[in-house]
Design a protein around this motif. Structure first.
Motif, mmCIF file in Angstrom:
data_model
loop_
_atom_site.group_PDB
_atom_site.id
_atom_site.type_symbol
_atom_site.label_atom_id
_atom_site.label_comp_id
_atom_site.label_asym_id
_atom_site.label_seq_id
_atom_site.Cartn_x
_atom_site.Cartn_y
_atom_site.Cartn_z
ATOM 1 N N ARG A 168 0.856 -1.112 0.036
ATOM 2 C CA ARG A 168 0.045 0.245 -0.044
ATOM 3 C C ARG A 168 0.696 1.430 0.005
ATOM 4 O O ARG A 168 1.914 1.309 0.827
ATOM 5 C CB ARG A 168 -0.919 0.100 1.293
ATOM 6 N N ARG A 169 0.355 2.196 -0.731
ATOM 7 C CA ARG A 169 1.191 3.282 -0.840
ATOM 8 C C ARG A 169 0.704 4.433 0.302
ATOM 9 O O ARG A 169 -0.508 4.157 0.709
ATOM 10 C CB ARG A 169 1.073 4.278 -2.185
ATOM 11 N N LEU A 170 1.515 5.246 0.684
ATOM 12 C CA LEU A 170 1.102 6.166 1.885
ATOM 13 C C LEU A 170 0.259 6.993 1.304
ATOM 14 O O LEU A 170 0.237 7.898 0.223
ATOM 15 C CB LEU A 170 2.382 6.863 2.436
ATOM 16 N N SER A 171 -0.514 7.635 2.305
ATOM 17 C CA SER A 171 -1.543 8.854 1.770
ATOM 18 C C SER A 171 -0.641 10.071 2.059
ATOM 19 O O SER A 171 0.377 10.160 2.466
ATOM 20 C CB SER A 171 -2.486 8.834 2.853
ATOM 21 N N ASP A 172 -1.202 11.098 1.400
ATOM 22 C CA ASP A 172 -0.925 12.469 1.461
ATOM 23 C C ASP A 172 -0.763 12.737 2.859
ATOM 24 O O ASP A 172 0.456 13.777 3.467
ATOM 25 C CB ASP A 172 -1.686 13.465 0.642
ATOM 26 N N GLU A 173 -1.471 12.364 3.832
ATOM 27 C CA GLU A 173 -1.461 12.733 5.221
ATOM 28 C C GLU A 173 -0.113 12.172 5.858
ATOM 29 O O GLU A 173 0.549 12.836 6.625
ATOM 30 C CB GLU A 173 -2.747 12.577 5.902
ATOM 31 N N ASP A 174 0.046 10.822 5.551
ATOM 32 C CA ASP A 174 1.105 9.996 6.032
ATOM 33 C C ASP A 174 2.573 10.722 5.773
ATOM 34 O O ASP A 174 3.269 10.842 6.389
ATOM 35 C CB ASP A 174 0.972 8.597 5.849
ATOM 36 N N TRP A 175 2.422 10.963 4.383
ATOM 37 C CA TRP A 175 3.831 11.860 3.901
ATOM 38 C C TRP A 175 4.118 13.173 4.642
ATOM 39 O O TRP A 175 5.132 13.407 4.821
ATOM 40 C CB TRP A 175 3.602 11.751 2.353
ATOM 41 N N ARG A 204 6.432 3.227 -1.331
ATOM 42 C CA ARG A 204 5.360 3.920 -0.450
ATOM 43 C C ARG A 204 4.986 5.005 -1.360
ATOM 44 O O ARG A 204 3.926 5.733 -0.780
ATOM 45 C CB ARG A 204 5.801 4.239 0.669
ATOM 46 N N GLY A 205 5.518 5.534 -2.306
ATOM 47 C CA GLY A 205 4.806 6.438 -3.090
ATOM 48 C C GLY A 205 5.605 7.591 -3.658
ATOM 49 O O GLY A 205 5.260 8.375 -4.289
#
Length: 425
Positions: free
Chosen positions: A96-103, A181-182
């Motif tokens: 799963r790729r990280l969300s913008d919030e996670d980044w 992760r993106g």
């Protein structure tokens, strides 16, 4: 069996797509991860697998080099793995790729800790960055394998082999994990650089301008005695050896780098200890001869032949001409090379006294020509250099192919001690 050529397409690589060449087979089984983050990747696989025998087969496939080039894109690892059939299987690992919030949380955490940024630049993943509440490393069940083989195991042995080889990629470069992760490496470094600069600027504004110490201009410009300079450090006894340069596909030749670095260290040491550059006045040809002569040993190994061919092509000469010039350089340096390439008319004196000295040593009358004295049989020769030294040369009987021999000497008879002189005509 015939194995098909690689199906990888590295020419399509970009910021968000990286292709890594296949790993070579390993004769002895070894750990696939030596770093804590590489081991976390292996644990995510092994703690999920239901069949340890499939994992063992996957390790065997990986050690045997059955995994082709690996392509990594956001959320996906792709490779072809050779199994028991002639056609390789297409294997995928999804994460799963990280969300913008996670980044956002991860980047803010990194900016707050310059040590974390420094560790990333050194290709290390700091624990502090992975412990910020963002699922950077995969846990059990996060890796989703998919394979074109008929085995329904999760993972099958082909997916396990790809997962083990991917752990080796993460071991060497944690930015592969960040790409999964993106985010690509260049984008991350640019973002961290901008945010670090902005954070430093905000901190400086909050602190306010610091009081700057000053001095009156009349005091700064007033004449005053300066303290003596510190004594220079002692010069090292010899130049240091260069480090070992690894070979990389498409990179510079490590042998050439070692040659240039060794020569630069020797020149720097000579300049430091004598105050002059020993090769500053050489022509391109003379410097090529000097570089070739610095290569240790007398035999033409494969590496030496490659060096001679490269240097000779750079100065529009042949390797044979370079080899003869190297022999002259080793005989007497730049003066020896000049003796090889230049004939001249010496004044009366030392040259005229040489023939009686040779006759007194029970040698036949050598034939004079300019600064050369040649044995009547024709395979031994003396050449007088402009430095006043005699240089011995030798050729096969009946050939005009002269090569330097021995060391130069003030005495013509002594200079011939390394040359095989026939007893009689």
């Amino acid at each position: 069996p015939h194995h098909p050529s690689s199906m990888a397409t590295p020419h399509r690589d970009s910021e968000l797509r990286r292709t890594f060449p296949p790993f070579a087979p390993r004769p002895e089984p070894q750990d696939f991860a030596t770093t804590w983050w590489g081991q976390a990747w292996v644990d995510a696989l092994e703690h999920t697998a239901l069949d340890v025998n499939r994992l063992a087969r996957g390790r065997g496939y990986a050690d045997a080099g059955n995994v082709d080039a690996i392509t990594v894109t956001p959320g996906l690892v792709l490779a072809y793995v050779r199994g028991s059939r002639p056609r390789p299987y297409r294997v995928q690992l999804r994460l799963r790729r990280l969300s913008d919030e996670d980044w956002e949380r991860l980047l803010e955490a990194a900016v707050d800790s310059p040590a974390d940024i420094a560790a990333l630049l050194d290709k290390e993943l700091p624990h502090t960055l992975a412990d910020r509440g963002v699922p950077l490393l995969p846990g059990p069940g996060d890796l989703i394998p998919q394979c074109s083989c008929p085995d329904s195991g999760r993972p099958c042995k082909h997916a396990a082999a790809l997962c083990y080889q991917t752990a080796r990629l993460l071991d060497a470069d944690p930015f592969v994990l960040l790409l999964l992760r993106g985010r690509g490496e260049r984008e991350l470094l640019d973002t961290l650089s901008r945010r670090s600069a902005a954070s430093a600027a905000r901190a400086a504004r909050e602190r306010g301008p610091a009081a700057l110490p000053g001095v009156r201009a009349s005091e700064a410009l007033a004449g005053r005695p300066l303290p003596p300079l510190p004594a220079p450090l002692p010069a090292p006894a010899h130049p240091e050896a260069p480090p070992a340069y690894p070979a990389a596909p498409g990179g510079p030749d490590p042998f050439a780098l070692d040659q240039l670095a060794t020569d630069a260290a020797a020149r720097a040491h000579a300049l430091l200890t004598t105050g002059r550059d020993p090769v500053g006045g050489l022509t391109l040809w003379q410097d090529a001869v000097r570089l070739a002569a610095a290569r240790p040993g007398s035999g033409l190994t494969a590496a030496t032949r490659s060096l001679y061919a490269t240097l000779a092509a750079a100065v529009d000469r042949t390797p044979a001409e370079l080899a003869r010039a190297v022999a002259a350089w080793r005989q007497g340096g730049l003066a020896g090379l000049t003796v090889l390439e230049e004939s001249w008319d010496p004044p009366a004196g030392r040259f005229d006294r040489a023939r009686p000295l040779l006759l007194a040593a029970d040698l036949p009358a050598f034939r004079p020509w300019r600064n050369h004295l040649t044995h009547p049989v024709g395979h031994a020769q003396l050449r007088l250099g402009r430095d006043g030294l005699w240089y011995a040369y030798e050729s096969e009987p009946g050939h005009d192919d002269w090569w330097p021999r021995g060391a130069p000497d003030l005495d013509p008879v002594s200079a011939l001690t390394t040359v095989d002189i026939p007893d009689s005509l």
